[in-house]
Structure formats: C-alpha cells, structure tokens
Design a protein around this motif. Structure first.
Motif, PDB file in Angstrom:
ATOM      1  N   GLN A  34     -18.146  12.883  23.939  1.00 38.61           N
ATOM      2  CA  GLN A  34     -18.898  13.579  23.373  1.00 38.61           C
ATOM      3  C   GLN A  34     -20.160  13.588  24.295  1.00 38.61           C
ATOM      4  O   GLN A  34     -20.435  12.592  25.039  1.00 38.61           O
ATOM      5  CB  GLN A  34     -19.315  12.695  22.228  1.00 38.61           C
ATOM      6  CG  GLN A  34     -18.375  12.489  21.196  1.00 38.61           C
ATOM      7  CD  GLN A  34     -18.842  12.070  19.881  1.00 38.61           C
ATOM      8  OE1 GLN A  34     -19.385  10.536  20.050  1.00 38.61           O
ATOM      9  NE2 GLN A  34     -18.498  12.292  18.554  1.00 38.61           N
ATOM     10  N   ASP A  35     -20.860  14.833  24.280  1.00 36.13           N
ATOM     11  CA  ASP A  35     -21.966  14.717  25.312  1.00 36.13           C
ATOM     12  C   ASP A  35     -23.210  14.564  24.403  1.00 36.13           C
ATOM     13  O   ASP A  35     -23.526  15.121  23.403  1.00 36.13           O
ATOM     14  CB  ASP A  35     -22.138  16.447  25.797  1.00 36.13           C
ATOM     15  CG  ASP A  35     -23.115  16.518  26.647  1.00 36.13           C
ATOM     16  OD1 ASP A  35     -24.162  15.865  26.614  1.00 36.13           O
ATOM     17  OD2 ASP A  35     -23.260  17.649  27.317  1.00 36.13           O
ATOM     18  N   THR A  36     -23.842  13.687  24.668  1.00 33.56           N
ATOM     19  CA  THR A  36     -25.169  13.164  24.021  1.00 33.56           C
ATOM     20  C   THR A  36     -26.364  13.967  24.282  1.00 33.56           C
ATOM     21  O   THR A  36     -27.294  13.705  23.410  1.00 33.56           O
ATOM     22  CB  THR A  36     -25.292  11.716  24.115  1.00 33.56           C
ATOM     23  OG1 THR A  36     -25.618  11.395  25.462  1.00 33.56           O
ATOM     24  CG2 THR A  36     -23.960  10.611  23.686  1.00 33.56           C
ATOM     25  N   GLY A  37     -26.357  14.617  25.271  1.00 33.41           N
ATOM     26  CA  GLY A  37     -27.598  15.333  26.015  1.00 33.41           C
ATOM     27  C   GLY A  37     -28.088  14.522  27.135  1.00 33.41           C
ATOM     28  O   GLY A  37     -28.842  15.132  27.953  1.00 33.41           O
ATOM     29  N   ALA A  38     -27.943  13.197  26.914  1.00 39.19           N
ATOM     30  CA  ALA A  38     -28.178  12.355  27.993  1.00 39.19           C
ATOM     31  C   ALA A  38     -26.914  11.713  28.875  1.00 39.19           C
ATOM     32  O   ALA A  38     -27.185  11.261  30.001  1.00 39.19           O
ATOM     33  CB  ALA A  38     -29.212  11.205  27.509  1.00 39.19           C
ATOM     34  N   GLY A  39     -25.997  11.867  28.402  1.00 37.46           N
ATOM     35  CA  GLY A  39     -24.719  11.223  29.087  1.00 37.46           C
ATOM     36  C   GLY A  39     -23.585  11.571  28.003  1.00 37.46           C
ATOM     37  O   GLY A  39     -23.542  12.333  27.084  1.00 37.46           O
ATOM     38  N   TRP A  40     -22.302  10.911  28.559  1.00 44.60           N
ATOM     39  CA  TRP A  40     -21.203  11.204  27.849  1.00 44.60           C
ATOM     40  C   TRP A  40     -20.884   9.622  27.177  1.00 44.60           C
ATOM     41  O   TRP A  40     -21.138   8.584  27.809  1.00 44.60           O
ATOM     42  CB  TRP A  40     -20.094  11.490  28.668  1.00 44.60           C
ATOM     43  CG  TRP A  40     -20.184  12.816  29.230  1.00 44.60           C
ATOM     44  CD1 TRP A  40     -19.807  14.150  28.599  1.00 44.60           C
ATOM     45  CD2 TRP A  40     -20.748  13.562  30.409  1.00 44.60           C
ATOM     46  NE1 TRP A  40     -20.013  15.318  29.083  1.00 44.60           N
ATOM     47  CE2 TRP A  40     -20.750  14.818  30.425  1.00 44.60           C
ATOM     48  CE3 TRP A  40     -21.534  12.763  31.363  1.00 44.60           C
ATOM     49  CZ2 TRP A  40     -21.165  15.578  31.173  1.00 44.60           C
ATOM     50  CZ3 TRP A  40     -22.100  13.683  32.425  1.00 44.60           C
ATOM     51  CH2 TRP A  40     -21.974  15.025  32.440  1.00 44.60           C
ATOM     52  N   HIS A  99     -18.458   2.915  30.680  1.00 40.82           N
ATOM     53  CA  HIS A  99     -18.517   2.773  29.342  1.00 40.82           C
ATOM     54  C   HIS A  99     -19.156   1.277  28.933  1.00 40.82           C
ATOM     55  O   HIS A  99     -18.781   0.482  29.706  1.00 40.82           O
ATOM     56  CB  HIS A  99     -17.008   2.649  28.588  1.00 40.82           C
ATOM     57  CG  HIS A  99     -16.284   3.987  28.875  1.00 40.82           C
ATOM     58  ND1 HIS A  99     -16.892   5.363  28.319  1.00 40.82           N
ATOM     59  CD2 HIS A  99     -15.137   4.275  29.556  1.00 40.82           C
ATOM     60  CE1 HIS A  99     -15.944   6.208  28.925  1.00 40.82           C
ATOM     61  NE2 HIS A  99     -15.229   5.638  29.467  1.00 40.82           N
ATOM     62  N   ASP A 100     -19.922   0.983  28.106  1.00 42.82           N
ATOM     63  CA  ASP A 100     -20.542  -0.333  27.934  1.00 42.82           C
ATOM     64  C   ASP A 100     -19.676  -1.224  27.194  1.00 42.82           C
ATOM     65  O   ASP A 100     -18.776  -0.655  26.496  1.00 42.82           O
ATOM     66  CB  ASP A 100     -21.872   0.125  26.940  1.00 42.82           C
ATOM     67  CG  ASP A 100     -21.616   0.361  25.559  1.00 42.82           C
ATOM     68  OD1 ASP A 100     -21.368  -0.471  24.790  1.00 42.82           O
ATOM     69  OD2 ASP A 100     -21.887   1.622  25.303  1.00 42.82           O
TER      70      ASP A 100
END
Length: 390
Positions: free
Chosen positions: A139-145, A176-177
């Motif tokens: 998913q592209d969050t607008g600030a990252g994936w 990934h966190d």
C-alpha cells in the motif's frame, strides 16, 4: 564518529570485471540495473580469498566452515538479535533457500502471498517450488509503502499457505517495522501458514530506520517464520554462492534439518570463507564506510532528480542501494528502462518486471561512485529535455 564514505573503483577498473553488470551491455552504456556494487572487497575478504587461491584451497565446503557462529556474532552486534548457531544451515543462495523451504512447507499447487512491486525472482521461485503466486500489493501511504495486512489475512483465510516476505523490501527499500512484522506473524499463525523472509538487504539499513529481523519481531514469529539471508548484497559476493537459512523454534529447525543434505552441499567454499570474513568484527568498519557512501549517494540522487528530472517521483529508500523511481510523467511508455537504454545509454531495471505496479517505473542501482550516478541522471535528463519535458 561518522565514518568516511567508501570510494568506488574507477570505471576503467570496473570494466575489467567479468560479472553480469559489466558484460551485459557495450562500454558506452552505464550499467545501473543489477544489484552489484562498484567497490573493492572488504580487506578481510580479499585476504582470505587470496590465501585460498595461493594454496589451492578449492575443494568441497566442510561440514562446519564457521558460518553459523560468524553470523550469530554479526546478528548480535548489528541487529541486537540473539541467534542460536545450531539453528542455522547454509545453501548456495537466498533464492535456492526460498525454493527448498517452500517445498518443505507447502504442497504442489498451494498459493504463496507476495507483495508487489517485488523482486522478480520471487515469482520464478514460487513456480519452481510447484506453487502459485498470490499478489497482495504494498500500500502506498503517500509517504511510503506498507504491507497490506488485511489483504494478506484475506489471502491466507482464502487458502494461501505461505507469505514470501521481502524485508527490507526490494525495490522500494522499505524497512517493515517490528509491530507490522509481529502482526503479520499473528495472522500467519491464525491461518496455519508460514512466513519466509528474505532479509538479504538488512545489513544496509540506513540511519534513521531500524531493521527488525522477522524472527525477532515477537509474538508468533519464531513459530511461523524462516529467515533466509546472505552476505552477498552488502559485500558484493553473489558469485561465490553462500546463503543462510535461520530458524528460531524447535519445529521450524526440524524442517530445515530435514532438508535434503544436497541443499547444504551446494554452499560454495569461497562463499563460506568470504562470508565468515564479512560477518567478522574486522569487517564492521568497512561495512560502515559502505553505508556512508550509500547514504551520500541516496541524498545525491534526490538532488540530481530535482535538478534534471523534476517530474520524477522518488522516495529515498530505508535500506539498500536500489532506487524505485516513477518516471511515468515523461511519457516513455510502460517500460521506461527500455527507452532509456537506447536514448540515454543508461541500463536500468525494468519496472514492469516487478509486477503491474511497476508500470512507468525504473529501478536504479546507486551503489557506485557519485560521478557515475551524476552522469547517469544527467544523461536521462538530457533525454527529457530533448523530448520537451522538464
């Protein structure tokens, strides 16, 4: 103290190399496509390989070349991850490890979740294992994936039996966190699935991000997970053929121990020697200098794109030396790399090879000198200006 950046070898030296990066295209092409870097080897690696050649030490890989202990020490120092050396087994490369683990944990025809845009060999390995790819795009969050965890859960609830995770992610460079990974483990456990995590880019995580090995993510990760990794990306050792399969529970360790002995015999002796040297504390300073060089180039690429390709969309990766760049605004077609190879004499990786999400994208390798990186972007920028697009 911040380490001095490692300096890349000059082009005239690099063009004497015989690897894929330097033998695929003519000399007028700047090769920025495949994941090879342009630096001299870490001194400890050069020393061990030079000694091996001088003494004719080119036989079979021994049962215990020191790999497990060396990696366990590296994981402790670099990631704060306690690994049991008895739960580490080697093979020739990460993708071979992935295939063998899929064969051991799935049945022919089973579906395996991937997270495109993603490393193209994932699909090939799933096919080789007799399984079917089930894409659940990032998913592209607008600030990252980020991983689409609800989508992955739906796929597993619908019968998919495994998740093939790219962590850090190639080509986006996403790290990934820990919370995301722990939740992924819980989802897999709920549906009786496994997670096979390709962690080959982990040692190249940039400052400001924290790499969490999947098996160290907590929750059920140790029960459902397998990690596959190698020194090959960080230390440019892909041709030497050595990778590690790591587990963190009795049940998963039994699966790996039960693999055909030939899987481990495929480990290259030079790969094992070089990996032991790479994972040793004596190579830590070299790795830090490499990371400094990549951080410098990561910033330089941002600046060069702003000045020469202002319509490009690029997020600096959290890890590695691969840049995922959207150049669709320039009208170079679904596969801009094909056009730019001819028009700019720059070889980039083809975005659509990473899945439909890669249409209009290119992947660029910035594991090179700043001068080569700048020339590549200047060449592409000249094509954009000639096309009347700035």
């Amino acid at each position: 103290m911040t380490p001095q950046p490692l300096e890349a070898l000059p082009l005239d030296v690099l063009r004497r190399r015989s690897s894929t990066k330097w033998r695929t295209y003519p000399e007028d092409v700047l090769p920025m496509f495949v994941a090879e870097t342009d630096f001299a080897l870490a001194p400890a690696i050069t020393e061990v390989l030079t000694t091996a050649v001088a003494t004719g030490d080119t036989g079979y890989t021994p049962p215990d070349p020191g790999l497990a202990a060396a990696f366990a020490g590296f994981a402790r120092r670099r990631f704060g991850w306690e690994v049991d050396p008895a739960r580490i087994r080697s093979t020739a490369d990460v993708m071979m490890g992935v295939v063998e683990l899929l064969r051991a944990t799935t049945r022919p025809g089973d579906r395996v979740v991937t997270t495109p845009p993603v490393y193209p060999p994932f699909g090939l390995c799933i096919d080789e294992a007799g399984c079917r790819d089930e894409p659940v795009p990032l998913q592209d969050t607008g600030a990252g994936w980020r991983l689409d965890l609800p989508g992955i859960e739906r796929a597993l609830a619908g019968g998919a039996r495994a998740v093939l995770l790219c962590s850090p992610h190639n080509p986006t460079g996403t790290v990934h966190d820990a919370g995301t990974l722990a939740e992924l483990a819980e989802i897999a456990a709920r549906h009786g699935a496994v997670v096979i995590s390709d962690e080959i880019h982990g040692p190249l995580t940039h400052d400001g991000s924290t790499f969490t090995p999947f098996l160290a993510a907590g929750g059920r990760a140790a029960e459902v997970g397998y990690a596959v990794t190698s020194s090959s990306k960080a230390y440019n050792l892909a041709g030497l053929k050595c990778a590690l399969m790591v587990t963190a529970s009795d049940s998963t360790a039994d699966i790996v121990r039960g693999l055909n002995p030939e899987v481990e015999w495929r480990t290259g002796l030079f790969g094992a020697m070089a990996s032991v040297a790479a994972f040793a504390p004596t190579s830590d300073d070299w790795l830090d200098a490499l990371r400094a060089a990549l951080a410098r180039n990561r910033r330089l690429l941002t600046e060069m794109l702003r000045d020469h390709l202002p319509l490009a969309r690029y997020r600096e990766p959290d890890a590695g030396y691969l840049a995922w760049i959207d150049v669709s605004a320039y009208g170079w077609g679904d596969d801009p790399a094909a056009h730019l190879l001819d028009a700019a004499k720059v070889a980039l990786h083809h975005g659509p090879a990473f899945g439909p999400q890669g249409v209009g994208y290119v992947r660029l390798n910035f594991g090179c000198s700043p001068e080569v990186l700048a020339e590549a972007i200047e060449r592409i920028g000249a094509v954009a200006r000639a096309d009347g697009r700035v």
